[in-house]
Design a protein around this motif. Structure first.
Motif, PDB file in Angstrom:
ATOM      1  N   MET A   1       0.770  -1.011  -0.130  1.00  0.00           N
ATOM      2  CA  MET A   1       0.024   0.160  -0.033  1.00  0.00           C
ATOM      3  C   MET A   1       0.940   1.207  -0.046  1.00  0.00           C
ATOM      4  SD  MET A   1      -3.107   0.965   2.739  1.00  0.00           S
ATOM      5  CE  MET A   1      -2.524   2.103   3.697  1.00  0.00           C
ATOM      6  N   ALA A   2       0.418   2.212  -0.787  1.00  0.00           N
ATOM      7  CA  ALA A   2       1.239   3.491  -0.828  1.00  0.00           C
ATOM      8  C   ALA A   2       1.204   4.279   0.472  1.00  0.00           C
ATOM      9  CB  ALA A   2       0.769   4.423  -1.824  1.00  0.00           C
ATOM     10  N   SER A   3       2.374   4.918   0.706  1.00  0.00           N
ATOM     11  CA  SER A   3       2.405   5.386   2.258  1.00  0.00           C
ATOM     12  C   SER A   3       1.729   6.717   1.913  1.00  0.00           C
ATOM     13  CB  SER A   3       4.089   6.092   2.423  1.00  0.00           C
ATOM     14  OG  SER A   3       3.833   6.875   3.334  1.00  0.00           O
ATOM     15  N   THR A   4       1.008   7.070   3.158  1.00  0.00           N
ATOM     16  CA  THR A   4       0.332   8.455   3.276  1.00  0.00           C
ATOM     17  C   THR A   4       1.192   9.644   4.028  1.00  0.00           C
ATOM     18  OG1 THR A   4      -0.836   7.546   5.154  1.00  0.00           O
ATOM     19  CG2 THR A   4      -1.867   7.439   3.090  1.00  0.00           C
ATOM     20  N   LEU A   5       2.314   9.158   4.358  1.00  0.00           N
ATOM     21  CA  LEU A   5       2.942   9.934   5.242  1.00  0.00           C
ATOM     22  C   LEU A   5       4.109  10.712   4.172  1.00  0.00           C
ATOM     23  CD1 LEU A   5       4.312   7.634   8.183  1.00  0.00           C
ATOM     24  CD2 LEU A   5       2.433   9.409   7.803  1.00  0.00           C
ATOM     25  N   LYS A   6       4.027  10.617   2.935  1.00  0.00           N
ATOM     26  CA  LYS A   6       4.839  11.203   1.978  1.00  0.00           C
ATOM     27  C   LYS A   6       4.587  12.652   1.582  1.00  0.00           C
ATOM     28  CE  LYS A   6       7.093   7.601  -0.522  1.00  0.00           C
ATOM     29  NZ  LYS A   6       6.654   6.850  -1.499  1.00  0.00           N
ATOM     30  N   GLY A   7       5.670  13.700   1.545  1.00  0.00           N
ATOM     31  CA  GLY A   7       5.513  14.887   0.943  1.00  0.00           C
ATOM     32  C   GLY A   7       5.153  16.192   1.969  1.00  0.00           C
ATOM     33  N   PRO A   8       5.469  17.501   1.689  1.00  0.00           N
ATOM     34  CA  PRO A   8       5.527  18.418   2.565  1.00  0.00           C
ATOM     35  C   PRO A   8       4.235  18.545   3.000  1.00  0.00           C
ATOM     36  CG  PRO A   8       6.113  19.368   0.557  1.00  0.00           C
ATOM     37  CD  PRO A   8       5.930  17.816   0.335  1.00  0.00           C
ATOM     38  N   THR A   9       3.579  19.264   4.087  1.00  0.00           N
ATOM     39  CA  THR A   9       2.683  20.067   4.395  1.00  0.00           C
ATOM     40  C   THR A   9       2.511  21.545   3.355  1.00  0.00           C
ATOM     41  OG1 THR A   9       2.612  19.306   6.543  1.00  0.00           O
ATOM     42  CG2 THR A   9       1.048  21.222   6.220  1.00  0.00           C
TER      43      THR A   9
END
Ligand code: DLZ
Length: 201
Positions: free
Chosen positions: A1-9
């Motif tokens: 499952m793809a991570s939902t934690l990636k990327g900046p706010t």
């Protein structure tokens, strides 16, 4: 499952006073086009004026660092000469539709509503897809280091819009074809860095 934690706010800033350069490679054009559109749409959505977005292209990602360096330097020259009225190569950067080929051959086509300030940020867009040889590794390494160096040497934010992917499907998924369009992130980063750079000066 793809991570939902990636990327900046995400932070949205007012880009209405900014001038942004974009240079994109022409390898893997079907991926470049949606990335470029996503980038431009986000810039416009943040208030950057169409006339103050300058888009140029180079053959491949390898050429991105030199293009960013020359585009930014030309934009500085353009500002320095704008009071004298003498046309220079930098004047070509006044148009939002010029290309690097025009820099070498044309005599100047400034758009009246375009700003002549140096770029507040430059976005470099390329798509490197791993093949059977070592090309991918050499180009990805050199381009990422080259873009970082140009940004630090010139003191201008250079947004790293280079996808380094293992196959076509990974590229499509990152260009908004069945996934998130990373071009939007690059537009947003350019506006944030352009605004903050002025505050850091
Ligand atoms: C040569 C090459 C290869 C193999 N792959 C790519 C690629 O996936 N993406 C890209 O943007 N460019 C590629 N290139 C071209 C180089 O970046 C460069 O344009 C040429 O080597 C000429 O200097």
């Amino acid at each position: 499952m793809a991570s939902t934690l990636k990327g900046p706010t995400p932070q949205e800033h007012d880009g209405s006073g900014l001038r942004i350069g974009i240079v994109h490679a022409r390898w893997n054009t079907t991926i470049i086009e949606p990335l470029l559109k996503g980038t431009k749409d986000k810039l416009l959505g943040c208030g950057v004026k169409e006339a103050n977005i300058v888009v140029q292209s180079v053959p491949g990602s390898w050429e991105l660092p030199i293009a960013v360096q020359r585009m930014y330097t030309a934009s500085q020259i353009q500002q320095a000469s704008s009071s004298s009225g003498a046309p220079t190569a930098g004047d070509l950067l006044g148009s939002s539709t010029t290309d690097l080929t025009a820099l070498a051959s044309s005599s100047g086509t400034s758009s009246s509503s375009a700003s002549t300030q140096p770029f507040d940020a430059v976005i470099a867009i390329g798509v490197l897809i791993k093949g059977e040889t070592m090309h991918f590794e050499y180009i990805a390494d050199a381009v990422s280091h080259g873009l970082m160096r140009v940004g630090l040497d010139l003191g201008v934010p250079v947004v790293f819009g280079v996808l380094t992917v293992l196959n076509d499907d990974q590229a499509k998924a990152r260009a908004g074809i069945g996934g998130h369009n990373h071009g939007e992130d690059w537009g947003l980063a350019a506006v944030e860095l352009g605004v903050k750079r002025a505050a850091w000066a």
